[in-house]
Scaffold this active site. Structure first.
Site, PDB file in Angstrom:
ATOM      1  N   ASP A  77     -16.479 -57.949  40.844  1.00 42.18           N
ATOM      2  CA  ASP A  77     -15.852 -58.621  39.712  1.00 42.18           C
ATOM      3  C   ASP A  77     -14.983 -59.767  40.219  1.00 42.18           C
ATOM      4  O   ASP A  77     -14.378 -59.668  41.281  1.00 42.18           O
ATOM      5  CB  ASP A  77     -14.993 -57.649  38.896  1.00 42.18           C
ATOM      6  CG  ASP A  77     -14.628 -58.247  37.547  1.00 42.18           C
ATOM      7  OD1 ASP A  77     -15.505 -58.250  36.664  1.00 42.18           O
ATOM      8  OD2 ASP A  77     -13.505 -58.752  37.396  1.00 42.18           O
ATOM      9  N   THR A  78     -14.949 -60.843  39.447  1.00 43.36           N
ATOM     10  CA  THR A  78     -14.174 -62.032  39.811  1.00 43.36           C
ATOM     11  C   THR A  78     -13.317 -62.473  38.631  1.00 43.36           C
ATOM     12  O   THR A  78     -13.784 -62.464  37.494  1.00 43.36           O
ATOM     13  CB  THR A  78     -15.126 -63.200  40.194  1.00 43.36           C
ATOM     14  OG1 THR A  78     -15.962 -62.787  41.276  1.00 43.36           O
ATOM     15  CG2 THR A  78     -14.343 -64.442  40.619  1.00 43.36           C
TER      16      THR A  78
END
Length: 193
Positions: A77-78
């Protein structure tokens, strides 16, 4: 080298991101893509890398009950972190415009977390990069959103796209973390297996 290290594993990348597919392929890893629907909601009290760590692990939990012994699940996830606020993917044009206006003439952090899951272990790693944007004009922001439609990107931009080339003046850290995968850290972890 890494493919030899992982020969006893069936690597599964749980991501729809073409950038992550490309970056994992560049590490010479044989993998398949498997996606599971996850409601990406996190507790309000989380900040910075706590958010991406939580979401990367949350995505891996969708596989916990059905994981087979030889499987190695990679989730990620970013977020873009600016002024104490997390920017995820924009919902629409207005949202993207607001995000890019906020990033314009400012410094933000891009934080990416990766969760590596096997039947016997779970490991979460993260990386953070400082990104500096020049002052963007309304025309530049509009052109980018209209042409590139960055609705699948945290903070409404891709560093590898037009906006990154004309707008980013400096980064402190890994370019690939900004793209959505801290490959240097992922490689190091996978080499330990």
């Amino acid at each position: 080298m890494l493919s030899n290290k992982l020969k006893n594993y069936k690597v599964i990348l749980a991501s729809g991101s073409p950038r992550r597919h490309e970056l994992l392929k560049d590490l010479d890893v044989d993998f398949t893509i498997k996606l599971k629907e996850v409601d990406e909601v996190y507790p309000n009290n989380l900040k910075s890398y706590e958010i991406t760590d939580f979401l990367a692990e949350l995505k891996s939990k969708a596989f916990e009950k059905s994981i087979e012994k030889e499987e190695l699940i990679i989730t990620s996830d970013t977020i873009v972190w600016i002024d104490g606020i997390a920017l995820g993917k924009p919902k629409n044009y207005e949202d993207a415009f607001d995000m890019l206006s906020r990033l314009s003439n400012n410094v933000h952090e891009v934080i990416t977390s990766v969760c590596i899951l096997n039947k016997n272990f779970k490991k979460v790693i993260n990386d953070s990069v400082k990104v500096y944007f020049k002052k963007l004009t309304k025309e530049e922001i509009d052109y980018y959103i209209t042409t590139y439609k960055p609705y699948d990107k945290a903070g409404a931009y891709g560093i590898q796209e037009w906006i990154g080339k004309i707008g980013i003046t400096k980064i402190e850290g890994s370019y690939f973390t900004v793209m959505g995968f801290p490959v240097h850290k992922l490689y190091k972890e996978l080499m330990k297996l």
